[in-house]
Design a protein around this motif. Structure first.
Motif, mmCIF file in Angstrom:
data_model
loop_
_atom_site.group_PDB
_atom_site.id
_atom_site.type_symbol
_atom_site.label_atom_id
_atom_site.label_comp_id
_atom_site.label_asym_id
_atom_site.label_seq_id
_atom_site.Cartn_x
_atom_site.Cartn_y
_atom_site.Cartn_z
ATOM 1 N N SER A 1 7.744 -11.243 4.533
ATOM 2 C CA SER A 1 8.333 -10.603 3.364
ATOM 3 C C SER A 1 7.280 -10.193 2.346
ATOM 4 O O SER A 1 7.611 -9.856 1.231
ATOM 5 N N PHE A 2 6.000 -10.211 2.745
ATOM 6 C CA PHE A 2 4.927 -9.819 1.831
ATOM 7 C C PHE A 2 5.183 -8.439 1.229
ATOM 8 O O PHE A 2 5.014 -8.224 0.034
ATOM 9 N N TYR A 3 5.617 -7.469 2.074
ATOM 10 C CA TYR A 3 5.792 -6.099 1.603
ATOM 11 C C TYR A 3 6.798 -5.996 0.469
ATOM 12 O O TYR A 3 6.750 -5.087 -0.350
ATOM 13 N N ALA A 4 7.759 -6.929 0.377
ATOM 14 C CA ALA A 4 8.786 -6.901 -0.668
ATOM 15 C C ALA A 4 8.395 -7.750 -1.871
ATOM 16 O O ALA A 4 9.139 -7.834 -2.837
ATOM 17 N N GLY A 5 7.235 -8.361 -1.837
ATOM 18 C CA GLY A 5 6.818 -9.264 -2.894
ATOM 19 C C GLY A 5 6.093 -8.569 -4.040
ATOM 20 O O GLY A 5 6.003 -7.339 -4.113
ATOM 21 N N ALA A 6 5.544 -9.367 -4.919
ATOM 22 C CA ALA A 6 4.886 -8.870 -6.129
ATOM 23 C C ALA A 6 3.558 -8.192 -5.851
ATOM 24 O O ALA A 6 3.034 -7.472 -6.697
ATOM 25 N N HIS A 7 2.981 -8.387 -4.634
ATOM 26 C CA HIS A 7 1.662 -7.840 -4.338
ATOM 27 C C HIS A 7 1.708 -6.521 -3.572
ATOM 28 O O HIS A 7 0.682 -6.034 -3.112
ATOM 29 N N ALA A 8 2.879 -5.942 -3.430
ATOM 30 C CA ALA A 8 3.020 -4.648 -2.745
ATOM 31 C C ALA A 8 4.076 -3.828 -3.483
ATOM 32 O O ALA A 8 4.977 -4.369 -4.098
ATOM 33 N N SER A 9 3.946 -2.512 -3.403
ATOM 34 C CA SER A 9 4.907 -1.627 -4.056
ATOM 35 C C SER A 9 5.564 -0.754 -3.003
ATOM 36 O O SER A 9 5.218 -0.798 -1.834
ATOM 37 N N ASN A 10 6.498 0.082 -3.407
ATOM 38 C CA ASN A 10 7.136 1.019 -2.489
ATOM 39 C C ASN A 10 6.242 2.233 -2.241
ATOM 40 O O ASN A 10 6.615 3.137 -1.534
ATOM 41 N N GLY A 11 5.112 2.257 -2.831
ATOM 42 C CA GLY A 11 4.192 3.375 -2.655
ATOM 43 C C GLY A 11 3.153 3.071 -1.607
ATOM 44 O O GLY A 11 3.458 2.673 -0.501
ATOM 45 N N GLY A 12 1.954 3.236 -1.966
ATOM 46 C CA GLY A 12 0.852 2.997 -1.053
ATOM 47 C C GLY A 12 -0.398 3.519 -1.703
ATOM 48 O O GLY A 12 -0.452 3.731 -2.907
ATOM 49 N N ALA A 13 -1.396 3.760 -0.897
ATOM 50 C CA ALA A 13 -2.645 4.276 -1.447
ATOM 51 C C ALA A 13 -2.454 5.689 -1.987
ATOM 52 O O ALA A 13 -2.993 6.052 -3.027
ATOM 53 N N MET A 14 -1.638 6.495 -1.281
ATOM 54 C CA MET A 14 -1.508 7.895 -1.649
ATOM 55 C C MET A 14 -0.158 8.429 -1.188
ATOM 56 O O MET A 14 0.222 8.253 -0.037
ATOM 57 N N ARG A 15 0.570 9.065 -2.080
ATOM 58 C CA ARG A 15 1.828 9.720 -1.734
ATOM 59 C C ARG A 15 1.863 11.045 -2.482
ATOM 60 O O ARG A 15 1.919 11.073 -3.705
ATOM 61 N N ILE A 16 1.847 12.133 -1.725
ATOM 62 C CA ILE A 16 1.875 13.479 -2.306
ATOM 63 C C ILE A 16 3.089 14.186 -1.739
ATOM 64 O O ILE A 16 3.310 14.177 -0.532
ATOM 65 N N GLN A 17 3.904 14.799 -2.615
ATOM 66 C CA GLN A 17 5.126 15.471 -2.187
ATOM 67 C C GLN A 17 5.158 16.904 -2.690
ATOM 68 O O GLN A 17 4.795 17.176 -3.834
ATOM 69 N N GLU A 18 5.616 17.801 -1.826
ATOM 70 C CA GLU A 18 5.918 19.191 -2.159
ATOM 71 C C GLU A 18 4.749 19.940 -2.789
ATOM 72 O O GLU A 18 4.943 20.805 -3.642
ATOM 73 N N ALA A 19 3.538 19.639 -2.349
ATOM 74 C CA ALA A 19 2.358 20.369 -2.806
ATOM 75 C C ALA A 19 2.061 21.479 -1.802
ATOM 76 O O ALA A 19 2.106 21.265 -0.593
ATOM 77 N N THR A 20 1.760 22.673 -2.293
ATOM 78 C CA THR A 20 1.512 23.822 -1.422
ATOM 79 C C THR A 20 0.182 23.709 -0.694
ATOM 80 O O THR A 20 0.082 24.040 0.486
ATOM 81 N N GLN A 21 -0.849 23.258 -1.391
ATOM 82 C CA GLN A 21 -2.181 23.119 -0.801
ATOM 83 C C GLN A 21 -2.649 21.683 -0.979
ATOM 84 O O GLN A 21 -2.654 21.168 -2.106
ATOM 85 N N VAL A 22 -3.042 21.057 0.127
ATOM 86 C CA VAL A 22 -3.451 19.655 0.084
ATOM 87 C C VAL A 22 -4.754 19.492 0.851
ATOM 88 O O VAL A 22 -4.886 19.970 1.975
ATOM 89 N N GLU A 23 -5.712 18.796 0.246
ATOM 90 C CA GLU A 23 -6.954 18.447 0.920
ATOM 91 C C GLU A 23 -7.234 16.977 0.637
ATOM 92 O O GLU A 23 -7.545 16.605 -0.493
ATOM 93 N N VAL A 24 -7.083 16.157 1.658
ATOM 94 C CA VAL A 24 -7.354 14.727 1.568
ATOM 95 C C VAL A 24 -8.559 14.471 2.459
ATOM 96 O O VAL A 24 -8.435 14.430 3.682
ATOM 97 N N ILE A 25 -9.734 14.328 1.851
ATOM 98 C CA ILE A 25 -10.985 14.317 2.597
ATOM 99 C C ILE A 25 -11.860 13.149 2.150
ATOM 100 O O ILE A 25 -12.061 12.930 0.949
ATOM 101 N N ASN A 26 -12.392 12.411 3.136
ATOM 102 C CA ASN A 26 -13.426 11.401 2.935
ATOM 103 C C ASN A 26 -12.976 10.232 2.056
ATOM 104 O O ASN A 26 -13.617 9.904 1.063
ATOM 105 N N ASN A 27 -11.869 9.585 2.445
ATOM 106 C CA ASN A 27 -11.355 8.423 1.714
ATOM 107 C C ASN A 27 -11.349 7.191 2.608
ATOM 108 O O ASN A 27 -11.203 7.288 3.824
ATOM 109 N N ASN A 28 -11.470 6.018 1.990
ATOM 110 C CA ASN A 28 -11.253 4.740 2.659
ATOM 111 C C ASN A 28 -9.931 4.196 2.141
ATOM 112 O O ASN A 28 -9.782 3.982 0.938
ATOM 113 N N VAL A 29 -8.982 3.972 3.039
ATOM 114 C CA VAL A 29 -7.639 3.547 2.660
ATOM 115 C C VAL A 29 -7.288 2.311 3.481
ATOM 116 O O VAL A 29 -7.094 2.406 4.692
#
Length: 175
Positions: A1-29
């Motif tokens: 149940s870690f994912y539902a606890g205080a140390h995790a959110s419903n998001g993540g490292a990156m959440r991008i929605q409805e963007a026309t142009q996206v460049e996700v380059i050279n990240n450590n996730v």
């Protein structure tokens, strides 16, 4: 149940929605609930996801998502290449819906469920992938039954009407 606890959110490292142009380059996730999640992006535009190291996330490492979770939505015109997606507690790379996407030249290793998973995809190419030791368990990181069918899985019962094909899998190595 870690994912539902205080140390995790419903998001993540990156959440991008409805963007026309996206460049996700050279990240450590690493060590997030979700890794890189892009939803309904690239429509009348493009997207690049390149040279990222994605590991040890509770859900999928790289996720091209559809708001409708079928072929109606999803990312379009994306190139996902030269990434390493390793030891995530779901799929290494997940594509839901969308059209005209390419997943190429990625190293996908040790993920709990499918190395690459295509749900309801249209004109989607999976090529030149190195898939090692994926599909390791029935469940995903949040305890649900995962996409644990094979290292490369294509599924779903909807596709875009204007597609030329559903998916192409070419020159992938599975270990």
């Amino acid at each position: 149940s870690f994912y539902a606890g205080a140390h995790a959110s419903n998001g993540g490292a990156m959440r991008i929605q409805e963007a026309t142009q996206v460049e996700v380059i050279n990240n450590n996730v690493s060590n997030n609930l979700r890794g890189i999640r892009l939803q309904d992006c690239g429509i009348n535009g493009y997207g690049f996801v390149s040279r990222n190291q994605v590991s040890q996330n509770i859900e999928s490492g790289i996720y091209l998502a559809s708001n409708s979770y079928d072929s109606v939505g999803g990312c379009e015109n994306f190139t996902v290449y030269n990434n390493a997606s390793k030891y995530n507690s779901n799929n290494g790379i997940l594509v839901v819906g969308g059209i005209n996407n390419v997943v190429s030249l990625n190293i996908v290793e040790g993920n709990w469920n499918a190395g690459v998973m295509g749900w309801h995809v249209s004109n989607t190419r999976f090529r030149d992938l190195d898939l090692t030791n994926n599909n390791r368990g029935q469940y995903n990181g949040i305890g649900n039954t995962g996409d644990a069918h094979s290292s490369i899985t294509i599924g779903g019962d909807t596709a875009r009407a204007d597609r030329g094909y559903i998916a192409s899998v070419l020159s992938c190595e599975v270990y």
